[in-house]
Design a protein around this motif. Structure first.
Motif, PDB file in Angstrom:
ATOM      1  N   SER A 148       7.351   1.783  -3.959  1.00  0.00           N
ATOM      2  CA  SER A 148       6.546   2.635  -3.095  1.00  0.00           C
ATOM      3  C   SER A 148       5.139   2.729  -3.663  1.00  0.00           C
ATOM      4  O   SER A 148       4.883   2.375  -4.824  1.00  0.00           O
ATOM      5  CB  SER A 148       7.159   4.036  -3.018  1.00  0.00           C
ATOM      6  N   LEU A 149       4.207   3.207  -2.856  1.00  0.00           N
ATOM      7  CA  LEU A 149       2.842   3.377  -3.347  1.00  0.00           C
ATOM      8  C   LEU A 149       2.808   4.330  -4.530  1.00  0.00           C
ATOM      9  O   LEU A 149       2.106   4.087  -5.523  1.00  0.00           O
ATOM     10  CB  LEU A 149       1.946   3.885  -2.215  1.00  0.00           C
ATOM     11  N   HIS A 150       3.581   5.411  -4.463  1.00  0.00           N
ATOM     12  CA  HIS A 150       3.627   6.370  -5.568  1.00  0.00           C
ATOM     13  C   HIS A 150       4.106   5.702  -6.855  1.00  0.00           C
ATOM     14  O   HIS A 150       3.507   5.862  -7.926  1.00  0.00           O
ATOM     15  CB  HIS A 150       4.563   7.524  -5.205  1.00  0.00           C
TER      16      HIS A 150
ATOM     17  N   GLU B 168       1.324  -7.571   5.681  1.00  0.00           N
ATOM     18  CA  GLU B 168       1.926  -6.592   6.595  1.00  0.00           C
ATOM     19  C   GLU B 168       0.959  -6.252   7.725  1.00  0.00           C
ATOM     20  O   GLU B 168       1.367  -6.029   8.865  1.00  0.00           O
ATOM     21  CB  GLU B 168       2.315  -5.332   5.829  1.00  0.00           C
ATOM     22  N   PHE B 169      -0.341  -6.223   7.416  1.00  0.00           N
ATOM     23  CA  PHE B 169      -1.357  -5.948   8.431  1.00  0.00           C
ATOM     24  C   PHE B 169      -1.423  -7.078   9.452  1.00  0.00           C
ATOM     25  O   PHE B 169      -1.455  -6.842  10.659  1.00  0.00           O
ATOM     26  CB  PHE B 169      -2.719  -5.752   7.764  1.00  0.00           C
ATOM     27  N   PHE B 170      -1.449  -8.318   8.966  1.00  0.00           N
ATOM     28  CA  PHE B 170      -1.624  -9.458   9.866  1.00  0.00           C
ATOM     29  C   PHE B 170      -0.352  -9.804  10.643  1.00  0.00           C
ATOM     30  O   PHE B 170      -0.416 -10.216  11.795  1.00  0.00           O
ATOM     31  CB  PHE B 170      -2.097 -10.683   9.081  1.00  0.00           C
ATOM     32  N   ASN B 171       0.804  -9.661  10.011  1.00  0.00           N
ATOM     33  CA  ASN B 171       2.050 -10.055  10.656  1.00  0.00           C
ATOM     34  C   ASN B 171       3.181  -9.152  10.183  1.00  0.00           C
ATOM     35  O   ASN B 171       3.937  -9.507   9.272  1.00  0.00           O
ATOM     36  CB  ASN B 171       2.368 -11.527  10.348  1.00  0.00           C
ATOM     37  N   PRO B 172       3.321  -7.958  10.788  1.00  0.00           N
ATOM     38  CA  PRO B 172       4.318  -6.990  10.314  1.00  0.00           C
ATOM     39  C   PRO B 172       5.736  -7.538  10.253  1.00  0.00           C
ATOM     40  O   PRO B 172       6.508  -7.165   9.370  1.00  0.00           O
ATOM     41  CB  PRO B 172       4.216  -5.857  11.349  1.00  0.00           C
TER      42      PRO B 172
ATOM     43  N   HIS C 260       6.674   5.676   9.713  1.00  0.00           N
ATOM     44  CA  HIS C 260       6.266   4.757  10.787  1.00  0.00           C
ATOM     45  C   HIS C 260       5.919   3.357  10.275  1.00  0.00           C
ATOM     46  O   HIS C 260       5.375   2.544  11.015  1.00  0.00           O
ATOM     47  CB  HIS C 260       5.085   5.323  11.587  1.00  0.00           C
ATOM     48  N   SER C 261       6.220   3.068   9.012  1.00  0.00           N
ATOM     49  CA  SER C 261       5.946   1.738   8.477  1.00  0.00           C
ATOM     50  C   SER C 261       6.902   0.721   9.087  1.00  0.00           C
ATOM     51  O   SER C 261       8.074   1.011   9.349  1.00  0.00           O
ATOM     52  CB  SER C 261       6.102   1.733   6.953  1.00  0.00           C
ATOM     53  N   LYS C 262       6.399  -0.486   9.305  1.00  0.00           N
ATOM     54  CA  LYS C 262       7.240  -1.577   9.776  1.00  0.00           C
ATOM     55  C   LYS C 262       7.756  -2.428   8.616  1.00  0.00           C
ATOM     56  O   LYS C 262       8.425  -3.432   8.829  1.00  0.00           O
ATOM     57  CB  LYS C 262       6.463  -2.445  10.765  1.00  0.00           C
ATOM     58  N   ALA C 263       7.424  -2.019   7.406  1.00  0.00           N
ATOM     59  CA  ALA C 263       7.875  -2.760   6.230  1.00  0.00           C
ATOM     60  C   ALA C 263       9.372  -2.539   6.002  1.00  0.00           C
ATOM     61  O   ALA C 263       9.986  -1.638   6.574  1.00  0.00           O
ATOM     62  CB  ALA C 263       7.089  -2.317   5.005  1.00  0.00           C
TER      63      ALA C 263
END
Length: 315
Positions: free
Chosen positions: A73-75, A60-64, A217-220
């Motif tokens: 989810s993270l939780h 996701e960092f390299f290519n959203p 604001h996530s692009k995921a």
């Protein structure tokens, strides 16, 4: 005591640990087997059982635009990791600094100095460091240099292929909840705090509880989309049946964020700011854009009938 850290612990909080490294999206059966190995190794060596994971997913960092869809989810991920007996979860922000670390610097800065790792386990296809230059062979060499054990974990198979987050994403995308559940080792659920919404469902005659399923604001994108028969847990002494939609509400909001909107059958109450788990049973249809609110209301009424049939409720 179980604890999650955003970043590396302070020097006074560091404990010698046995640590598993990975993204652990979904915390499926393969992940669980690896985490149980960590707990056993930690107990045998008087170490703290720990996990090192990343937010966001490196891809996701390299290519959203090409990032893998998120199963959990993270939780939910942290909760599932801790349920396997892990005492500490270290969540590293995957950023430019972390991405640019050489394999040796990653091991020294993160594993050795940052975590006091004494025993490390990873999946057999694990890569690390700048340009994914590090592999298990290099990790084992660095382990000898920095005095920690390395334990590669073979993959766990289901039918013809290894259990993996990508296979679970595919099953969810196809609406194959039973296969996803088998590979997860538990029913597929999404949990989150109930938000104040725009009251559109109430206006249409189908009030919903609204939950955010991705970071702001996530692009995921979520691994699951569409309309489903569900049950909600955490509200009362028994699960409450309902119909849920995961999507962006295209009929009323072309640029909205992904939300989980659930209409609960025979429930009237205020759940704002409460944590609710929604369990998915069967897909009813894809999300679609309707020409009017009247068409949307009729579709929701039909969804409700189908969900009740699926869940074995009296119509």
């Amino acid at each position: 005591m179980k604890k999650a850290f955003r970043g590396l612990p302070s020097p006074e909080e560091r404990l010698d640990c046995a640590v598993a490294i990975g993204n652990f999206d979904g915390v499926h059966r393969g992940h669980q087997a690896l985490l149980h190995e960590v707990v056993e190794a930690a107990h045998a060596r008087l170490l703290c059982p720990a996990v090192l994971t990343f937010e966001p997913h490196p891809r996701e960092f390299f290519n959203p635009e090409d990032a893998p869809r998120r199963i959990s989810s993270l939780h939910d991920k942290v909760e599932a990791i801790e349920a396997c007996g892990i005492q500490r979860v270290y969540i590293l922000r995957f950023n430019e600094h972390l991405a640019s670390l050489s394999p040796c610097d990653f091991v020294k800065e993160i594993l050795v100095d940052g975590l006091h790792a004494r025993w490390v386990t990873v999946g057999e296809n694990f890569r690390f460091g700048d340009k994914r230059a590090g592999d298990i062979k290099l990790l084992e060499q660095l382990g000898k240099e920095f005095h920690f054990e390395v334990h590669p974990m073979p993959m766990l198979f289901h039918t013809h292929a290894p259990i993996s987050s990508s296979r679970i994403r595919h099953a969810l995308a196809e609406g194959d909840i039973p296969t996803a559940n088998y590979m997860l080792g538990r029913p597929y659920m999404i949990s989150g705090r109930v938000l104040h919404g725009k009251q559109l469902g109430r206006t249409l005659g189908f009030p919903t509880i609204n939950q955010r399923i991705l970071p702001p604001h996530s692009k995921a994108k979520p691994a699951i989309e569409g309309v489903y028969a569900v049950k909600a847990h955490g509200i009362g002494p028994r699960p409450i049946e309902g119909v849920a939609c995961v999507g962006r509400r295209p009929t009323v909001d072309d640029h909205g964020e992904y939300l989980l909107e659930t209409h609960l059958f025979n429930f009237h109450g205020d759940l704002y700011d409460q944590d609710v788990k929604v369990e998915f049973f069967s897909k009813i249809r894809d999300e679609k854009k309707f020409g009017s609110l009247e068409e949307l209301r009729a579709a929701i009424a039909d969804d409700q009938l189908k969900a009740k049939q699926i869940l074995g409720l009296r119509i």
